[in-house]
Design an enzyme around this catalytic site. Sequence first.
Site, PDB file in Angstrom:
ATOM      1  N   ASN A   7       0.839  -1.069   0.105  1.00 35.76           N
ATOM      2  CA  ASN A   7       0.142   0.009  -0.008  1.00 35.76           C
ATOM      3  C   ASN A   7       0.840   1.217  -0.010  1.00 35.76           C
ATOM      4  O   ASN A   7       1.653   1.505   1.033  1.00 35.76           O
ATOM      5  CB  ASN A   7      -0.909  -0.037   1.215  1.00 35.76           C
ATOM      6  CG  ASN A   7      -1.834   1.175   1.305  1.00 35.76           C
ATOM      7  OD1 ASN A   7      -1.473   2.267   1.219  1.00 35.76           O
ATOM      8  ND2 ASN A   7      -3.029   1.082   1.702  1.00 35.76           N
ATOM      9  N   HIS A  10       0.977   6.116   1.804  1.00 34.69           N
ATOM     10  CA  HIS A  10       1.846   7.053   2.533  1.00 34.69           C
ATOM     11  C   HIS A  10       2.764   7.820   1.874  1.00 34.69           C
ATOM     12  O   HIS A  10       3.202   8.925   2.379  1.00 34.69           O
ATOM     13  CB  HIS A  10       2.559   6.429   3.835  1.00 34.69           C
ATOM     14  CG  HIS A  10       1.359   6.103   4.988  1.00 34.69           C
ATOM     15  ND1 HIS A  10       0.794   6.795   5.332  1.00 34.69           N
ATOM     16  CD2 HIS A  10       0.878   4.814   5.084  1.00 34.69           C
ATOM     17  CE1 HIS A  10      -0.322   6.335   6.118  1.00 34.69           C
ATOM     18  NE2 HIS A  10      -0.122   4.995   5.991  1.00 34.69           N
ATOM     19  N   HIS A  43      -5.799   3.714  -1.787  1.00 32.48           N
ATOM     20  CA  HIS A  43      -7.089   3.988  -1.274  1.00 32.48           C
ATOM     21  C   HIS A  43      -7.265   5.349  -1.869  1.00 32.48           C
ATOM     22  O   HIS A  43      -6.858   6.319  -1.629  1.00 32.48           O
ATOM     23  CB  HIS A  43      -6.936   3.868   0.121  1.00 32.48           C
ATOM     24  CG  HIS A  43      -8.170   4.203   0.966  1.00 32.48           C
ATOM     25  ND1 HIS A  43      -8.550   4.265   2.343  1.00 32.48           N
ATOM     26  CD2 HIS A  43      -9.542   4.528   0.440  1.00 32.48           C
ATOM     27  CE1 HIS A  43      -9.787   4.455   2.363  1.00 32.48           C
ATOM     28  NE2 HIS A  43     -10.379   4.717   1.384  1.00 32.48           N
ATOM     29  N   ARG A  45      -9.563   8.167  -1.320  1.00 31.26           N
ATOM     30  CA  ARG A  45     -10.496   8.697  -0.456  1.00 31.26           C
ATOM     31  C   ARG A  45     -11.545   9.462  -1.165  1.00 31.26           C
ATOM     32  O   ARG A  45     -11.101  10.378  -1.757  1.00 31.26           O
ATOM     33  CB  ARG A  45      -9.850   8.890   0.950  1.00 31.26           C
ATOM     34  CG  ARG A  45      -9.006   7.796   1.782  1.00 31.26           C
ATOM     35  CD  ARG A  45      -8.701   8.468   2.980  1.00 31.26           C
ATOM     36  NE  ARG A  45      -9.551   8.598   3.842  1.00 31.26           N
ATOM     37  CZ  ARG A  45     -10.019   7.855   5.038  1.00 31.26           C
ATOM     38  NH1 ARG A  45      -8.884   7.054   5.146  1.00 31.26           N
ATOM     39  NH2 ARG A  45     -11.008   7.867   5.639  1.00 31.26           N
ATOM     40  N   ARG A  49      -7.164  12.928   0.410  1.00 28.67           N
ATOM     41  CA  ARG A  49      -6.158  13.356   1.415  1.00 28.67           C
ATOM     42  C   ARG A  49      -4.845  12.960   0.971  1.00 28.67           C
ATOM     43  O   ARG A  49      -3.954  13.456   1.009  1.00 28.67           O
ATOM     44  CB  ARG A  49      -6.611  12.860   2.692  1.00 28.67           C
ATOM     45  CG  ARG A  49      -6.542  11.464   3.246  1.00 28.67           C
ATOM     46  CD  ARG A  49      -6.486  11.329   4.579  1.00 28.67           C
ATOM     47  NE  ARG A  49      -7.876  11.388   5.125  1.00 28.67           N
ATOM     48  CZ  ARG A  49      -8.375  11.026   6.154  1.00 28.67           C
ATOM     49  NH1 ARG A  49      -7.362  10.123   6.938  1.00 28.67           N
ATOM     50  NH2 ARG A  49      -9.528  11.052   6.714  1.00 28.67           N
ATOM     51  N   GLU A  70      -8.849   0.420  -3.254  1.00 29.86           N
ATOM     52  CA  GLU A  70      -9.323   0.443  -2.123  1.00 29.86           C
ATOM     53  C   GLU A  70     -10.327   1.492  -2.156  1.00 29.86           C
ATOM     54  O   GLU A  70      -9.994   2.665  -2.462  1.00 29.86           O
ATOM     55  CB  GLU A  70      -8.574   0.647  -0.823  1.00 29.86           C
ATOM     56  CG  GLU A  70      -7.836  -0.446  -0.096  1.00 29.86           C
ATOM     57  CD  GLU A  70      -7.115  -0.568   0.905  1.00 29.86           C
ATOM     58  OE1 GLU A  70      -7.422   0.726   1.395  1.00 29.86           O
ATOM     59  OE2 GLU A  70      -6.274  -1.003   1.276  1.00 29.86           O
ATOM     60  N   THR A 101      -8.258   3.932   8.147  1.00 32.70           N
ATOM     61  CA  THR A 101      -9.383   2.790   8.234  1.00 32.70           C
ATOM     62  C   THR A 101      -9.552   2.129   9.623  1.00 32.70           C
ATOM     63  O   THR A 101      -8.683   1.338   9.842  1.00 32.70           O
ATOM     64  CB  THR A 101      -9.375   1.784   7.069  1.00 32.70           C
ATOM     65  OG1 THR A 101      -8.935   2.355   5.838  1.00 32.70           O
ATOM     66  CG2 THR A 101     -10.775   1.313   6.712  1.00 32.70           C
ATOM     67  N   GLU A 151     -11.091  -9.359   3.210  1.00 27.35           N
ATOM     68  CA  GLU A 151      -9.572  -8.957   3.757  1.00 27.35           C
ATOM     69  C   GLU A 151     -10.000  -8.949   5.307  1.00 27.35           C
ATOM     70  O   GLU A 151     -10.725  -8.071   5.576  1.00 27.35           O
ATOM     71  CB  GLU A 151      -9.091  -7.396   3.207  1.00 27.35           C
ATOM     72  CG  GLU A 151      -7.769  -7.268   3.698  1.00 27.35           C
ATOM     73  CD  GLU A 151      -7.103  -5.989   3.258  1.00 27.35           C
ATOM     74  OE1 GLU A 151      -7.352  -5.908   2.018  1.00 27.35           O
ATOM     75  OE2 GLU A 151      -6.498  -5.238   3.969  1.00 27.35           O
ATOM     76  N   HIS A 190      -3.599  -4.475   7.753  1.00 24.73           N
ATOM     77  CA  HIS A 190      -3.640  -3.331   8.732  1.00 24.73           C
ATOM     78  C   HIS A 190      -2.825  -3.596   9.838  1.00 24.73           C
ATOM     79  O   HIS A 190      -3.053  -4.443  10.776  1.00 24.73           O
ATOM     80  CB  HIS A 190      -5.166  -2.906   9.215  1.00 24.73           C
ATOM     81  CG  HIS A 190      -5.497  -1.532   9.398  1.00 24.73           C
ATOM     82  ND1 HIS A 190      -4.903  -0.925  10.453  1.00 24.73           N
ATOM     83  CD2 HIS A 190      -5.823  -0.554   8.613  1.00 24.73           C
ATOM     84  CE1 HIS A 190      -5.345   0.222  10.363  1.00 24.73           C
ATOM     85  NE2 HIS A 190      -5.978   0.445   9.158  1.00 24.73           N
TER      86      HIS A 190
HETATM   87  N1  PXP Z   1      -5.952  -2.951   4.179  1.00 24.15           N
HETATM   88  C1  PXP Z   1      -6.679  -1.869   4.039  1.00 24.15           C
HETATM   89  C2  PXP Z   1      -8.185  -2.447   3.653  1.00 24.15           C
HETATM   90  C3  PXP Z   1      -6.180  -0.735   4.668  1.00 24.15           C
HETATM   91  O1  PXP Z   1      -7.258   0.282   4.537  1.00 24.15           O
HETATM   92  C4  PXP Z   1      -5.116  -0.580   4.736  1.00 24.15           C
HETATM   93  C5  PXP Z   1      -4.556   1.016   5.471  1.00 24.15           C
HETATM   94  O2  PXP Z   1      -4.896   1.871   4.414  1.00 24.15           O
HETATM   95  C6  PXP Z   1      -4.099  -1.320   4.913  1.00 24.15           C
HETATM   96  C7  PXP Z   1      -4.484  -2.740   4.401  1.00 24.15           C
HETATM   97  C8  PXP Z   1      -2.485  -1.082   5.074  1.00 24.15           C
HETATM   98  O3  PXP Z   1      -2.427  -0.879   6.582  1.00 24.15           O
HETATM   99  P1  PXP Z   1      -1.006  -0.304   7.230  1.00 24.15           P
HETATM  100  O4  PXP Z   1      -0.728   1.013   6.587  1.00 24.15           O
HETATM  101  O5  PXP Z   1      -1.343  -0.230   8.808  1.00 24.15           O
HETATM  102  O6  PXP Z   1      -0.123  -1.546   6.898  1.00 24.15           O
END
Ligand code: PXP
Length: 238
Positions: A7, A10, A43, A45, A49, A70, A101, A151, A190
Site C-alpha cells: 500500500n 503514505h 486507497h 478516499r 487526502r 481500495e 481505516t 480482507e 492493517h
Molecule cells: N488494508 C486495508 C483495507 C487498509 O485500509 C489499509 C490501510 O490503508 C491497509 C491494509 C494497510 O494498513 P497499514 O498501513 O497499517 O499497513
Amino acid sequence: MTTLGVNIDHIANVRQARKTVEPDPVQFAFLAELGGADSITVHLREDRRHIQDRDVFLLKKTIKTKLNLEMAATPEMLEIAKKLLPDYVTIVPEKREEVTTEGGLDVKGNVKYLKDFVENLGDSNIEVSAFIDPLSDQINYSKEIGFNFIELHTGKYAELSGNDQYEELQRIIESTHVANDLGLIVNAGHGLNYNNVKKIASINNMNELNIGHSIVARALAVGLEKSVREMKSLITPN
Ligand code: PXP
C-alpha cells in the site's frame, strides 16, 4: 504461498503535505515491484487526502503487477472503478475524521446496497473484496452478497499483546477457515509490521497481505525496494 500487496498511500501523504509533485507514488510503485511486491494497493478516499485520481489512472497504465483499488461503496467511486478497471476492488468503510481505516465494513447491515454494488462491479469483470473484522456473521454475509474475496482486519491483532494477541490470532485463523469453506479467498491487513507479520503470513491458505505504513516507514531508512524485499522475505517460507 502468501503474496504481498504494498500500500503506497503514505508516499502520497508526503506529497500532499506540500501539495506538490514529489514524491510521486507512481514512481515508487515501480520500486515496490522491483522489491517483490505482488500487487500495488491504493486507497482513493472521498476527500482525496493522499492518493489522487491522476495516480490511479497512471498506475493502471504503468504497473506490471496487479492494482488493488481500495474505496468506499459510493456512487462516485463506482463510476471511477468502472472507468479504471483495476484488477480488483476492496470495499472499505470510510469516515472523514478518521486517521486511517478504523474498523471493518459492516456487510451484515448493508446487504441489499452492497449486493447491487458488487454485482455492478462484477458486470465490468472487476473482482471485489470486503474489508471486514474476523467475525463469522460478517464472513457469511460477505459470501451471500457475492464478494469474491474478504480482507480480514488485523488492526486489533497488531495492537494487542500477550494472551490477548494470541486469542485474536486464533479468531483470524478460525475466520480464514470459515471463509475458505465458503469458497472465499482470504487476504488480511492493517497494522502488520516486521515483528508481527510472520504468524499471519503462515496461516494456511492466507492469500495476500496488504501492508503499507511499516514498509513505507522503513523505506525512509533503507529505501523502498529494500524495505519491500525484507517484508517479502518474512512472509515467504524458506
Ligand atoms: N488494508 C486495508 C483495507 C487498509 O485500509 C489499509 C490501510 O490503508 C491497509 C491494509 C494497510 O494498513 P497499514 O498501513 O497499517 O499497513
